[in-house]
Design a protein around this motif. Structure first.
Motif, mmCIF file in Angstrom:
data_model
loop_
_atom_site.group_PDB
_atom_site.id
_atom_site.type_symbol
_atom_site.label_atom_id
_atom_site.label_comp_id
_atom_site.label_asym_id
_atom_site.label_seq_id
_atom_site.Cartn_x
_atom_site.Cartn_y
_atom_site.Cartn_z
ATOM 1 N N ASP A 209 0.855 -1.187 0.000
ATOM 2 C CA ASP A 209 0.000 0.000 0.000
ATOM 3 C C ASP A 209 0.897 1.245 0.000
ATOM 4 O OD1 ASP A 209 -2.175 1.578 0.192
ATOM 5 O OD2 ASP A 209 -2.443 1.322 2.363
ATOM 6 N N GLU B 263 1.403 -2.566 -11.948
ATOM 7 C CA GLU B 263 0.050 -3.066 -11.654
ATOM 8 C C GLU B 263 -0.155 -2.987 -10.142
ATOM 9 O OE1 GLU B 263 -1.008 -6.945 -13.710
ATOM 10 O OE2 GLU B 263 1.153 -6.811 -13.960
ATOM 11 N N GLN C 149 -3.498 2.000 -6.906
ATOM 12 C CA GLN C 149 -4.887 2.462 -6.914
ATOM 13 C C GLN C 149 -4.962 3.973 -6.711
ATOM 14 O OE1 GLN C 149 -7.176 0.218 -7.482
ATOM 15 N NE2 GLN C 149 -5.875 -1.574 -7.175
ATOM 16 N N ALA C 150 -5.722 4.648 -7.556
ATOM 17 C CA ALA C 150 -6.097 6.060 -7.398
ATOM 18 C C ALA C 150 -4.972 6.959 -6.893
ATOM 19 C CB ALA C 150 -7.305 6.156 -6.454
#
Ligand code: F3S
Length: 418
Positions: free
Chosen positions: A191, A217, A220-221
């Motif tokens: 993360d 890959e 996120q955002a």
């Protein structure tokens, strides 16, 4: 242009571009639609070597007298001097004179002076960037233009100036579809909590892939600041010019689209362990006394300045700490108009624009450190991996500390790295 009908400067520019195209076996010249360039007219016009000799002052003067101007919208960043702070930064007055001369000459050639390393934050590119052939300098901006905005540029130097003068550029490198697809597949299994984490990721992958095109890959955002940090770090740890983030950047709707038809050279998995490994290079001892805190590399937008003001909570920076918050002059003006700058000044910080420690000929700056081998910025903290990376070799930092903005601000207040 090659035959000299547009004057000597344009002819020399075109001769250079033709030679460049021959070296890279370009099949044709293409039209460019935008240029972000660096000018150093005071060096070029007195130049005598093979490249800068092309730009002898008689040639530049003749072009200006004949009304030669750039053929595409062109921003140039003459990026060494903070005109509001040059005396305090001990920037030699000859540098300021050269700077003003450079800006004047470049302005006469039709370019717009935007002294920033993040031009995409404050000016559009005139045409929609996606799929648009452009020329650009500044490694962090080049990567951002290519990957995040979908424009097409190589890592240019003086060729960008010549392309702006002619509107042409040889078709090679990242102007060609097949060179833009990914060749490394990166699975991010951690993360990423702040732009510092994106910096650690970029620095690590840049080191591994060198000039490759990584496809990420699992991200996120991301915020704009995160992608700026990733762009900057990939071109600091390595020499990445293009990357993809699947589901985020415009040429990577899917992993297949980002990788094209070829098998990736390697698949790499990133966990917190790899990021920690990079972080440890920039994590000096807890409890050390701080001298210098640098924020805003690449330059901060107004959003980061607002967040920083909230973190200050009307408290003061420690008397022994120098705090630099770096942004472009336009954003600095905005921050002054809406009160954010006042909060930073009252806390004891400075807003620096038009330069940064890596390029500043004053103090602290790489130029000053070269001239004064005994000088050091002392212990330095930053929220930018690029500044951290160059702090020791260029600024003679004794210890370097990397941390998110809040940690840096708290340390600036206490004078101690925690
Ligand atoms: Fe900009 Fe200086 Fe960082 S040029 S990207 S603030 S090293």
């Amino acid at each position: 242009m090659l035959a000299g009908k547009h004057g000597c400067l344009v002819q020399k520019a075109m001769e250079f571009l033709v030679r460049l195209g021959e070296i890279y076996e370009a099949k044709k010249m293409i039209e460019i639609k935008y240029a972000f360039i660096y000018t150093a007219m005071h060096v070029w016009r007195r130049g005598r070597d093979e490249i800068t000799g092309i730009l002898h002052e008689d040639i530049l003067k003749e072009a200006i007298d004949k009304g030669v101007v750039v053929k595409v919208p062109t921003l140039f960043h003459e990026f060494r001097i903070d005109l509001d702070n040059w005396e305090r930064l001990k920037i030699p007055s000859i540098e300021v004179e050269n700077y003003r001369e450079d800006v004047e000459l470049a302005t006469k050639l039709g370019m717009i002076h935007v002294p920033t390393c993040a031009p995409y934050l404050i000016n559009d590119m005139y045409y929609h960037p996606y799929g648009t052939d452009i020329v650009a300098v500044e490694s962090s901006a080049i990567t951002y233009f290519n990957a995040v905005l979908g424009a097409r540029t190589n890592r240019d130097g003086i060729s960008a100036f010549f392309a702006a003068l002619t509107g042409k550029y040889p078709e090679y490198g990242y102007h060609i579809d097949e060179n833009r697809v990914g060749d490394y597949r990166i699975k991010v299994k951690v993360d990423l909590k702040s732009h510092v984490d994106y910096g650690l990721l970029g620095c690590h992958i840049g080191d591994v892939v060198g000039t490759g095109v990584p496809v990420f890959e699992g991200i996120q955002a991301p915020k704009v600041r995160d992608l700026m940090a990733l762009s900057s770090a990939l071109s600091t740890g390595g020499a990445v010019t293009m990357f993809h983030v699947v589901g985020v950047t415009p040429e990577a709707p899917t992993v297949e689209a980002a990788l094209g038809r070829t098998e990736p050279k390697a698949q790499i998995t990133i966990t917190s362990e790899e990021l920690q490994g990079v972080y440890e290079n920039f994590s000096g001892e807890i409890g050390a006394v701080l001298d210098f805190v640098v924020l805003g590399c690449p330059y901060y937008s107004i959003y980061e300045i607002k967040e920083l003001v909230n973190m200050l909570e009307e408290k003061k920076i420690h008397n022994n700490v120098e705090l630099w918050v770096m942004t472009d002059p336009q954003t600095k003006n905005l921050a002054e108009n809406i009160g954010y700058a006042k909060a930073i000044y009252q806390a004891g910080g400075k807003i620096i624009s038009g330069t940064c420690p890596v390029v500043c000929p004053g103090k602290p700056g790489a130029g000053y450190c070269r001239e004064h081998p005994e000088y050091s910025v002392g212990n330095m903290a930053t929220d930018s991996i690029k500044q951290a990376y160059y702090a020791e070799p260029l600024l003679k930092a004794k210890k370097v500390f990397l941390g998110d903005t809040e940690r840096c601000i708290k340390a600036a207040m206490s004078g101690i790295w925690r």
